[in-house]
Design a protein around this motif. Structure first.
Motif, mmCIF file in Angstrom:
data_model
loop_
_atom_site.group_PDB
_atom_site.id
_atom_site.type_symbol
_atom_site.label_atom_id
_atom_site.label_comp_id
_atom_site.label_asym_id
_atom_site.label_seq_id
_atom_site.Cartn_x
_atom_site.Cartn_y
_atom_site.Cartn_z
ATOM 1 N N THR A 56 0.959 -1.217 0.036
ATOM 2 C CA THR A 56 -0.153 0.090 0.002
ATOM 3 C C THR A 56 0.923 1.161 0.082
ATOM 4 O OG1 THR A 56 -0.173 -0.221 2.541
ATOM 5 C CG2 THR A 56 -1.995 -0.923 0.973
ATOM 6 N N ASN A 60 0.719 4.086 -2.537
ATOM 7 C CA ASN A 60 0.406 5.384 -2.147
ATOM 8 C C ASN A 60 1.380 6.543 -2.754
ATOM 9 O OD1 ASN A 60 -0.761 7.497 -0.504
ATOM 10 N ND2 ASN A 60 0.409 7.272 1.082
ATOM 11 N N LEU A 64 -0.621 7.298 -6.001
ATOM 12 C CA LEU A 64 -1.672 8.293 -5.527
ATOM 13 C C LEU A 64 -1.215 9.666 -5.197
ATOM 14 C CD1 LEU A 64 -3.591 5.881 -3.109
ATOM 15 C CD2 LEU A 64 -4.146 6.422 -5.419
ATOM 16 N N ARG A 65 -0.105 9.688 -4.486
ATOM 17 C CA ARG A 65 0.337 10.906 -4.130
ATOM 18 C C ARG A 65 0.729 12.000 -5.541
ATOM 19 N NH1 ARG A 65 3.608 11.345 1.217
ATOM 20 N NH2 ARG A 65 5.191 11.927 -0.252
ATOM 21 N N GLU A 70 -5.126 11.128 -3.206
ATOM 22 C CA GLU A 70 -5.193 10.871 -1.936
ATOM 23 C C GLU A 70 -6.552 10.152 -1.540
ATOM 24 O OE1 GLU A 70 -3.055 13.284 -2.465
ATOM 25 O OE2 GLU A 70 -1.261 12.970 -1.393
ATOM 26 N N ARG A 73 -7.605 6.963 -1.254
ATOM 27 C CA ARG A 73 -6.833 5.993 -0.509
ATOM 28 C C ARG A 73 -7.573 4.588 -0.197
ATOM 29 N NH1 ARG A 73 -3.296 9.699 2.792
ATOM 30 N NH2 ARG A 73 -4.880 9.618 4.408
ATOM 31 N N ILE A 121 -3.371 2.870 6.643
ATOM 32 C CA ILE A 121 -3.980 4.345 6.598
ATOM 33 C C ILE A 121 -3.017 5.220 7.407
ATOM 34 C CG2 ILE A 121 -5.803 5.836 7.489
ATOM 35 C CD1 ILE A 121 -7.716 3.704 5.610
ATOM 36 N N ALA A 124 -0.029 6.051 5.837
ATOM 37 C CA ALA A 124 -0.347 7.135 4.677
ATOM 38 C C ALA A 124 -0.586 8.574 5.397
ATOM 39 C CB ALA A 124 -1.365 6.735 3.898
#
Lengths: 191, 342, 445, 272
Positions: A56, A60, A64-65, A70, A73, A121, A124
């Motif tokens: 993850t 991430n 995603l970032r 985000e 997520r 999470i 993150a």
């Protein structure tokens, strides 16, 4: 080095996933009846959590970032973790039949285990790097396994206790967990 | 012949008891053991009453009475034979009282007793089945639920140091002083104050001397195993000693650690509770060392000034595991360890 | 750890040997004897007499029913009135011969006396078997089996058990005081049968007079090579495995027999009976029994014939002053409580004990408080407390893993249990259940 | 657009990964085994002679056991099982019921002594063979009740076990645990049983129990030689050719009694 040490102690004892963050209670209660299955489950959770932590945080950081995604997520993490657990389940069924049998329905439960998702999470949220996330998630898994182990050994003893009828089963397990959680709260500030 | 036969009285066989061997029994029973522990606690109780005044007696009495009452109530509710006269509930109450500050409101004592007896003991089926020390369950529950009430320390009303001719004492517990950032060496009580009980703290926390007397008596009465207190105190001394050598400014001297904060109460009266500690002497050693390690860690690095109750509870939960791995080798068996584990 | 006289665990009960000062008296004849045909472990003896037969004292009533068995002889002269069953001390029915005494006590032709110095070991062994010897300590294992170790198990030490660690009983003590010659001769005969050089007599220190007397006789020079070990007072010092460990430092392996470590243990009572069987040709039909207890008018030691009922034995002791709450066959630690006085005295009845209501201890079903005293007391280093909880919950497999089968039922655990849990009963139950399941598993194969 | 695309691609990729793993590492499934196991009653009573339902199911699958050995299985499940295993449904033995053959409750039987110890028959027999006077009588301490997987055994307050025929499925667990051997398994069609197991002589029986079978032979005379056997002082019902229920009236000791209390069905048929 010191940072990692604090991180690990913090994840195992102080912010123990089960006893302090109260995450992953279902498998904690479900698989803690016998020490042997608890050990297997603990191992499986450590494995899945470490793996999912790495995966993850990779997702991430890479997907995603950089793209301002985000807000996706949670759903992406669930997807990744679910796929991972599926693969682990298949592999377990193939290579370790007894463990697979012992874990039974609890393995799919890891899929939706909030502890796994929670650890991802938290990583993150706190902007941990990939290495740090992996270590944190692994340590969280160890913390989970430790709580499971302690709890299972106490529950094996409870098997022999004359618990009142109205408290049998999950009730007494939750009461015991609460006392254990109170005991663990003493570690506050350690990590 | 017939004359003698008439005079010989033969036993009446209709009221005999049959039971398994052995037919004779050691005089000790559960009640006697509990009473011995209570007697060993008496000096410490008296000391705390002397130090804190009559209110200390109130706290102890309310705790003891409510523990016994709750035990009776819950036993009744479960429809089991009443075993209050084994005095275990009384002991739990006194221990709980010893763990409370003298300023504790009386309702707090009752709530603590409810947690101790209800949650810690009767929920598991009563004496013998509880995995955690009931008095500590009560104390920790109160500590978490009512932190301010549990950490407001009164000044000793009557200081034994006065007639020892030493300095007056302080209100806060020495360990709390250590935790606070402005802990200054000047504010710290002297060693004699700690030993004789001139400091603030909960009832059983101040007079180390009285606790020591009771504890040693218990060891000699064969009620507790010496391994637990010795290993526990030794480990704490060792850990805090090393800490003190490395960081003298952060970690207080091991002597202060030993004689403060209910370490003696925990080591002699709480960590030695038979029901919740390992059976074998080897297990007792492991248990003592574990308690010592956790206590030192919490004292040196944790938020709480005092780690005794937490560490004992954690080691209580480890007891089944310790029992499992310290199984004894039966007479005539070559390697029992492997077999028992298997 | 290997010093003499030390074994693990053990307890110190009140020894209550109030009859140790009373000399052995001969029990008078009674009218009726009920002689069980199974007074030993193993197959019952098969009767060679029929209803209505006239028999003489010492005459063979039943012959051994196999290798692990022992013959039974008539205690007096009289008429066989019935061949039936009788109640045994463990509540079981035993096959038995009922003999009505004619009051004349006519002796049958004895077996020819032997000079043991010249007789061959095989002949001596045969005589021991023919005389119907069984272990007199309690387990009543046929002596001839003990004296026939397999060739691959060499025996180097003969231990004579004069410990009598069981509280209240004084039969062996009185025997050693009054017939030390028989004890020592019997020991030498057994040593000759086994071809053993080292003979050790173990005696607990609460019998200093017996130790002194035997030492004096040995020093006088008639009996060479016999050692006396005075052992500290601690129950169960006289348990076979503990005695061997205390004297030789050897541990009988789990599930094994004394012969596995080169030892044979014989009770001093057996030795005296062997001496008589060899020297005078007298079969085993009488023994010394302690009848003791506070409710009795007069506690003492009697030479009683096998088959005499407990009722007659209590009559010998003058009856009772108060009604007993418990009647026990054997000693207080390992004896069996009985509910009938019609039970006959057997070859292994070392004592009859009566307990008054004030001495009675009640078991309760209270929980184990894990004090660990049973651990400290267990001479086999078991964990009786934990096992009993497992057994209560029928987890026999756990109990088996914890070696419940090594339990010798000495009673130290239950004696010291502050919760008064019937630990020995739990152990016995587990042992019987596990033994049954093992038998079933073997039958399946 | 981009987020949707990303999720889709991720989904497809992961699905592919799972698919590949399953393709290469999947374990063979055991559909028949699971089906057979699901038909088991799950009481683990051991009445079939195997160590629990799972063991029996495995034996069935290996062909080492026959369907019908399980008494606790419903007829419907048995039929399904036979179909599943592909064997013809054999004539399954008549359903059995367990009966405690003893009438010695506290009102009738004498206790020889006070028993002090573990409250369980298996423990009690270890102490002087049990404190109940008759050594063939029910001790009433409930070993059978604890072992019964169907909760069919009640320990009456007057210390005797009573089996409720409508709950009993005849697994025989109580029969094997009873240390006094007073529980017998009989076909359900047998209407009456002799509630006494003692072969002792008349005088000895009467000494301990007022409800013992005294061997008076009245029942045998009333029903015929082949319906009731007399062995010494103990009558026993011929379970293959039992007498009918009306015979109970002749028994003076009231130890010959009906097994089943009249059920609703029986009552109806009487009314018709």
């Amino acid at each position: 080095m010191g940072e990692y040490f604090t991180l690990i102690i913090g994840a195992i004892l102080v912010h123990n996933f089960v006893l302090s963050r109260i995450l992953g209670i279902c498998p904690f209660l479900g698989v803690s009846k016998k020490l042997s299955t608890a050990l297997g489950m603990g191992g499986a959770v450590i494995f899945v959590m470490t793996l999912s932590g790495a995966a993850t945080s990779l997702v991430n950081h890479l997907l995603l970032r950089g793209h301002g995604l985000e807000y996706l997520r949670t759903i992406v993490f669930i997807l990744v973790i679910a796929a991972l657990v599926q693969i682990v389940e298949v592999l377990l069924q193939r290579f370790s039949k007894p463990l697979y049998k012992a874990l039974g329905i609890y393995l799919p439960l890891i899929t939706t285990n909030c502890a796994v998702l929670g650890s991802a999470i938290i990583c993150a949220n706190d902007d941990y790097g990939i290495m740090k996330s992996t270590v944190f998630c692994g340590a969280s898994g160890v913390g989970f396994a430790l709580a499971l182990l302690l709890f299972a050994s106490v529950r094996e003893k409870l098997e022999l206790a004359r618990v009142p009828k109205c408290l049998e089963g999950a009730a007494i397990a939750l009461l015991t967990a609460s006392i254990l959680a109170m005991a663990f709260s003493g570690f506050a500030g350690l990590g | 012949m017939s004359e003698t036969e008439q005079t010989v009285r033969l036993p009446d066989m209709t009221h005999l008891v049959v039971s398994s061997s052995p037919h004779i029994h050691d005089k000790d029973d559960v009640r006697a053991i509990m009473l011995k522990v209570i007697c060993a606690l008496a000096p410490a109780c008296l000391a705390s009453i002397y130090i804190f005044g009559i209110r200390a007696l109130m706290v102890l009495l309310v705790c003891a009475a409510s523990c016994v009452a709750f035990e009776a109530l819950f036993t009744r509710m479960q429809g089991r034979p009443l075993r209050v006269n084994d005095c275990s509930g009384l002991l739990t109450g006194i221990l709980l009282g010893m763990n409370l500050p003298v300023t504790a409101p009386l309702w707090l004592c009752v709530v603590g007793s409810l947690a101790a007896i209800g949650l810690g003991k009767m929920a598991y089926g009563g004496l013998g089945y509880n995995p955690f020390n009931p008095a500590l369950v009560g104390r920790v529950a109160l500590l978490i639920a009512f932190p301010s009430a549990m950490t407001t320390w009164a000044l000793p009303a009557c200081n034994p140091l006065k007639w020892l001719g030493a300095d007056a004492a302080t209100g806060a517990t020495p360990l709390a002083l250590l935790e606070s950032s402005e802990a200054e060496a000047a504010a710290m009580p002297s060693f004699s104050a700690l030993f004789w009980g001139g400091t603030g703290g909960s009832l059983g926390e101040t007079c180390a001397a009285a606790l020591l007397v009771g504890g040693i008596a218990l060891v000699f009465l064969n009620v507790i195993r010496w391994q637990i207190p010795v290993c526990l105190l030794g480990t704490v001394a060792l850990c805090t000693g090393i800490g003190h050598l490395v960081h003298p400014e952060q970690v207080a001297s091991p002597l202060l650690h030993l004689f403060s904060g209910g370490l003696f109460l925990g080591a002699f009266f709480m960590a030695t509770d038979m029901v919740t500690t390992p059976l074998s002497r080897k297990g007792a050693v492991v248990f003592g060392i574990g308690c010592g390690l956790f206590t030192s860690a919490i004292r040196m690095w944790g938020n709480y000034p005092e780690g005794m109750s937490f560490s004992i509870l954690i080691m209580n939960s480890l007891t089944p595991l310790i029992d499992r791995f310290t199984a004894r080798r039966p007479f005539g068996v070559r390697d029992a360890r492997k077999e028992v584990k298997a | 750890m290997f010093s003499f006289g030390k074994f693990y665990g053990g307890v110190h009960p009140d020894d209550g040997k109030i009859a140790s000062g009373s000399a052995i008296e001969d029990a008078p004849l009674v009218e009726r004897y009920v002689i069980p045909l199974r007074q030993h472990i193993g197959a019952p003896a098969s009767p060679v007499v029929a209803k209505g037969d006239k028999v003489l004292r010492g005459q063979l009533l039943a012959q051994a029913g196999g290798f692990v068995s022992a013959p039974v002889h008539s205690p007096t002269s009289g008429k066989i009135v019935d061949i039936t069953t009788c109640l045994g001390p463990m509540g079981n029915q035993l096959p038995a011969v009922v003999l009505e005494s004619d009051g004349e006590d006519q002796a049958a032709e004895p077996m020819p006396p032997m000079d043991w110095h010249n007789a061959s070991p095989a002949d001596l062994k045969k005589r021991v078997g023919d005389a119907g010897l069984v272990g007199m300590g309690g387990a009543s294992f046929p002596t001839i089996v003990k004296l026939s170790p397999p060739a691959d198990k060499p025996i180097d030490t003969l231990i004579m058990n004069g410990v009598e660690c069981e509280p209240c009983l004084t039969a062996d003590h009185r025997l050693m005081l009054e017939h030390p010659d028989r004890v020592l001769t019997g020991a030498e005969i057994v040593a000759k049968i086994l071809g053993v050089k080292r003979i050790v007599i173990g005696i607990e220190r609460n019998k200093p007079d017996a130790i002194a007397l035997l030492n004096k006789l040995i020093k006088a020079g008639d009996y060479k090579g016999i050692e006396i070990h005075d052992l500290p007072m601690r129950y169960p010092q006289g348990a076979e495995k503990q005695l061997i460990f205390a004297i030789t430092g050897r541990q009988v392996p789990s599930g094994g027999l004394p012969m596995d470590v080169g030892c044979v243990v014989q009770n001093v009572g057996s030795a005296a009976t062997i001496a008589e069987a060899v020297g005078a040709g007298k079969p085993f039909y009488e023994r010394i029994t302690t009848v003791v207890g506070t409710p009795l008018v007069r506690s003492g030691n009697w030479r009683t014939r096998v088959g005499m009922s407990y009722k007659d034995a209590i009559t010998l002791a003058g009856g009772v002053k108060e009604d007993p709450a418990k009647v026990i066959s054997g000693g207080p630690m390992m004896g069996f409580s009985v509910y009938s006085l019609d039970i006959p005295i057997m070859k292994n009845t070392s004592g009859i004990l009566l307990l008054s209501a004030s001495e009675l201890s009640q078991y309760s079903s209270g929980a184990c408080i894990r004090c660990g005293r049973c651990n400290d007391g267990c001479p086999m280093s078991l964990t009786p407390g934990l096992m009993s909880v497992q057994i209560e919950n029928e987890h026999y497999d756990m109990a088996e893993k914890w070696h419940v089968m090594d339990c010798i039922e000495c009673g130290c655990c239950a004696y010291s249990c502050p919760a008064h849990r019937p630990l020995v009963q739990h152990m016995r139950r587990a042992k019987s259940v596990i033994a049954a399941s093992r038998r079933a598993a073997e039958n399946k194969k | 657009m981009y987020p949707v695309l990303l999720l889709t691609i991720l989904g497809v990729l992961l699905a592919l990964a799972i698919g590949l793993v399953v393709r290469y590492f999947d374990a063979p499934e055991d559909a028949q085994g699971d089906a057979v196991r699901s038909l088991m009653p799950g009481a683990n009573c051991g009445g079939c002679g195997f160590a629990g339902c799972n063991d029996y199911a495995s034996a069935l699958l290996r062909g080492e056991a026959k369907p019908g050995a399980c008494h606790a299985m419903s007829a419907e499940n048995l039929e399904k099982l036979c179909r599943l295993l592909g064997v013809a449904q054999e004539a399954v033995g008549e359903p059995l019921v367990a009966v405690v053959c003893c009438s010695g409750d506290d009102n009738h039987a004498v206790h020889r002594a006070f028993y002090n110890g573990v409250n369980d028959c298996l423990n009690a027999v270890l102490v002087a063979g049990g404190a109940k006077g008759c050594s063939y009588g029910c001790l009433g301490l409930g070993s059978c009740a604890r072992v019964c997987p169907f909760g069919a055994i009640e320990i009456r307050p007057d210390h005797i076990a009573k089996i409720h025929p409508n709950l009993c499925r005849g697994c025989g667990k109580c029969v094997s645990i009873c240390p006094r051997k007073v529980i017998k398994l009989v076909p359900r069609s047998v209407p009456v049983m002799v509630y006494c197991s003692s072969p002792n002589k008349f005088a000895m029986k009467k000494q301990f129990c007022s409800a013992a079978c005294i061997g008076c032979r009245k029942c045998q005379k009333a029903s015929g030689e082949d319906k009731i056997f007399i062995n010494g002082f103990l009558a026993s019902v011929n379970t293959e050719d039992p007498p009918d229920a009306s015979i109970v009236e002749v028994c003076p000791a009231k130890c010959l009694r009906t097994i089943c209390p009249p059920t609703a069905e029986a009552a109806e048929s009487v009314q018709k």
